[in-house]
Design a protein around this motif. Structure first.
Motif, mmCIF file in Angstrom:
data_model
loop_
_atom_site.group_PDB
_atom_site.id
_atom_site.type_symbol
_atom_site.label_atom_id
_atom_site.label_comp_id
_atom_site.label_asym_id
_atom_site.label_seq_id
_atom_site.Cartn_x
_atom_site.Cartn_y
_atom_site.Cartn_z
ATOM 1 N N ARG A 16 -13.849 -13.250 3.655
ATOM 2 C CA ARG A 16 -14.898 -14.163 3.194
ATOM 3 C C ARG A 16 -14.354 -15.577 2.971
ATOM 4 N N LEU A 17 -13.142 -15.679 2.437
ATOM 5 C CA LEU A 17 -12.592 -16.981 2.056
ATOM 6 C C LEU A 17 -11.917 -17.740 3.208
ATOM 7 N N TYR A 18 -11.278 -17.009 4.102
ATOM 8 C CA TYR A 18 -10.391 -17.628 5.096
ATOM 9 C C TYR A 18 -11.051 -18.731 5.931
ATOM 10 N N PRO A 19 -12.279 -18.545 6.433
ATOM 11 C CA PRO A 19 -12.861 -19.588 7.298
ATOM 12 C C PRO A 19 -13.094 -20.919 6.587
ATOM 13 N N HIS A 20 -13.211 -20.903 5.264
ATOM 14 C CA HIS A 20 -13.649 -22.105 4.558
ATOM 15 C C HIS A 20 -12.632 -22.647 3.556
ATOM 16 N N CYS A 21 -11.518 -21.956 3.362
ATOM 17 C CA CYS A 21 -10.564 -22.367 2.322
ATOM 18 C C CYS A 21 -9.166 -22.557 2.906
ATOM 19 N N SER A 22 -8.363 -23.302 2.174
ATOM 20 C CA SER A 22 -6.972 -23.510 2.547
ATOM 21 C C SER A 22 -6.210 -22.194 2.477
ATOM 22 N N THR A 23 -5.390 -21.944 3.477
ATOM 23 C CA THR A 23 -4.593 -20.711 3.500
ATOM 24 C C THR A 23 -3.639 -20.669 2.316
ATOM 25 N N LYS A 24 -3.079 -21.814 1.936
ATOM 26 C CA LYS A 24 -2.167 -21.851 0.786
ATOM 27 C C LYS A 24 -2.896 -21.498 -0.502
ATOM 28 N N GLU A 25 -4.138 -21.948 -0.635
ATOM 29 C CA GLU A 25 -4.909 -21.625 -1.833
ATOM 30 C C GLU A 25 -5.200 -20.122 -1.898
ATOM 31 N N ILE A 26 -5.516 -19.543 -0.753
ATOM 32 C CA ILE A 26 -5.780 -18.096 -0.720
ATOM 33 C C ILE A 26 -4.514 -17.331 -1.100
ATOM 34 N N ALA A 27 -3.374 -17.784 -0.554
ATOM 35 C CA ALA A 27 -2.107 -17.115 -0.852
ATOM 36 C C ALA A 27 -1.789 -17.209 -2.336
ATOM 37 N N ARG A 28 -2.023 -18.377 -2.926
ATOM 38 C CA ARG A 28 -1.769 -18.565 -4.350
ATOM 39 C C ARG A 28 -2.694 -17.678 -5.191
ATOM 40 N N LEU A 29 -3.948 -17.518 -4.744
ATOM 41 C CA LEU A 29 -4.921 -16.710 -5.470
ATOM 42 C C LEU A 29 -4.506 -15.239 -5.529
ATOM 43 N N ASP A 42 -4.614 -13.099 11.612
ATOM 44 C CA ASP A 42 -4.397 -12.864 13.044
ATOM 45 C C ASP A 42 -4.792 -11.440 13.422
ATOM 46 N N ARG A 43 -4.439 -10.473 12.568
ATOM 47 C CA ARG A 43 -4.790 -9.077 12.857
ATOM 48 C C ARG A 43 -6.295 -8.856 12.812
ATOM 49 N N LEU A 44 -6.969 -9.550 11.881
ATOM 50 C CA LEU A 44 -8.414 -9.365 11.722
ATOM 51 C C LEU A 44 -9.227 -10.290 12.628
ATOM 52 N N GLY A 45 -8.534 -11.183 13.340
ATOM 53 C CA GLY A 45 -9.239 -12.122 14.226
ATOM 54 C C GLY A 45 -9.997 -13.195 13.481
ATOM 55 N N LEU A 46 -9.509 -13.590 12.314
ATOM 56 C CA LEU A 46 -10.194 -14.604 11.503
ATOM 57 C C LEU A 46 -9.840 -16.001 11.989
ATOM 58 N N LYS A 47 -10.803 -16.910 11.959
ATOM 59 C CA LYS A 47 -10.605 -18.296 12.374
ATOM 60 C C LYS A 47 -11.190 -19.227 11.311
ATOM 61 N N LYS A 48 -10.630 -20.425 11.246
ATOM 62 C CA LYS A 48 -11.194 -21.441 10.371
ATOM 63 C C LYS A 48 -12.523 -21.923 10.961
ATOM 64 N N SER A 49 -13.481 -22.220 10.088
ATOM 65 C CA SER A 49 -14.797 -22.668 10.551
ATOM 66 C C SER A 49 -14.714 -24.103 11.067
ATOM 67 N N PRO A 50 -15.639 -24.497 11.978
ATOM 68 C CA PRO A 50 -15.657 -25.881 12.473
ATOM 69 C C PRO A 50 -15.796 -26.897 11.341
ATOM 70 N N GLU A 51 -16.581 -26.551 10.322
ATOM 71 C CA GLU A 51 -16.773 -27.461 9.186
ATOM 72 C C GLU A 51 -15.455 -27.690 8.440
ATOM 73 N N TYR A 52 -14.686 -26.608 8.250
ATOM 74 C CA TYR A 52 -13.410 -26.729 7.544
ATOM 75 C C TYR A 52 -12.419 -27.563 8.359
ATOM 76 N N LEU A 53 -12.368 -27.318 9.674
ATOM 77 C CA LEU A 53 -11.440 -28.065 10.532
ATOM 78 C C LEU A 53 -11.796 -29.549 10.565
#
Length: 212
Positions: A16-29, A42-53
């Motif tokens: 839920r978080l990965y497409p819209h949040c910083s990877t470092k923030e998720i890791a810290r959480l 990578d295993r789950l095929g998750l990508k950052k959203s166009p809005e986030y990029l």
């Protein structure tokens, strides 16, 4: 480092978080490394959203602009040494390599120097320097030296078609209309071209004879 084993709840939340949040923030959480989050994504095929990029690119551009501004003098800045004369000792050391008034670089060409340049169509012409910063096509200069300025609506062309053959015998003055006509002859057979050229020369000879 011990490998983190994700629970299904963690996978769902990271998905839920990965497409819209910083990877470092998720890791810290979750108290894990950013590399671990990247591997899971990578295993789950998750990508950052166009809005986030888009937001990320905008932030990077702003940071680059800010970093450049930080090292520039602000508008209206006055140099600390403004109005101060150089120390005599320092001047003696650097004077030999300082540019003097009227100094010209060693590679500055002289009047009469020649240079080959290409026009927008890729044709090469010889140019001659007639004064500092002023160059003129050599074939035009030769014609002007013999006959004066080229009349308006006329052009100096090469009889043999070689734009580097700048001999007076190879030059002739033709009108815009004739130049256009010649340019349209390129796809004609050579014998037809020659007849057209002969006709033009004959017409000019007759005109010159009538004007005498």
């Amino acid at each position: 480092m011990k490998k983190h084993i994700y629970t299904e709840a963690e996978k769902t939340e990271i998905t839920r978080l990965y497409p819209h949040c910083s990877t470092k923030e998720i890791a810290r959480l979750f108290g894990i490394s950013a590399a671990s989050v990247y591997n899971l994504a990578d295993r789950l095929g998750l990508k950052k959203s166009p809005e986030y990029l888009k937001k990320l690119r905008s932030e990077m551009s702003r940071q680059l602009a800010d970093s450049g501004t930080a090292h520039r003098f602000p508008k209206g800045h006055v140099p600390a040494n403004k109005g101060r004369k150089m120390n005599a000792g320092v001047y003696a050391k650097v004077s030999a390599t300082m540019f003097k008034k009227g100094h010209m670089p060693d590679n500055t060409l002289y009047d009469g120097a020649e240079s080959i340049r290409k026009d927008k169509n890729g044709h090469r012409y010889v140019y001659v320097r007639i004064s500092l910063g002023k160059w003129i096509p050599k074939h035009v200069l030769l014609w002007q030296q013999a006959h004066g300025p080229v009349p308006k609506g006329y052009n100096i062309v090469f009889r043999d078609g070689n734009t580097l053959n700048c001999t007076f015998e190879n030059l002739e003055c033709i009108s815009n209309a004739e130049l256009m006509q010649r340019n349209s002859l390129h796809n004609l057979p050579e014998e037809v071209k020659e007849l057209v050229y002969l006709k033009g020369r004959l017409s000019r000879a007759i005109n010159e004879s009538n004007n005498q």
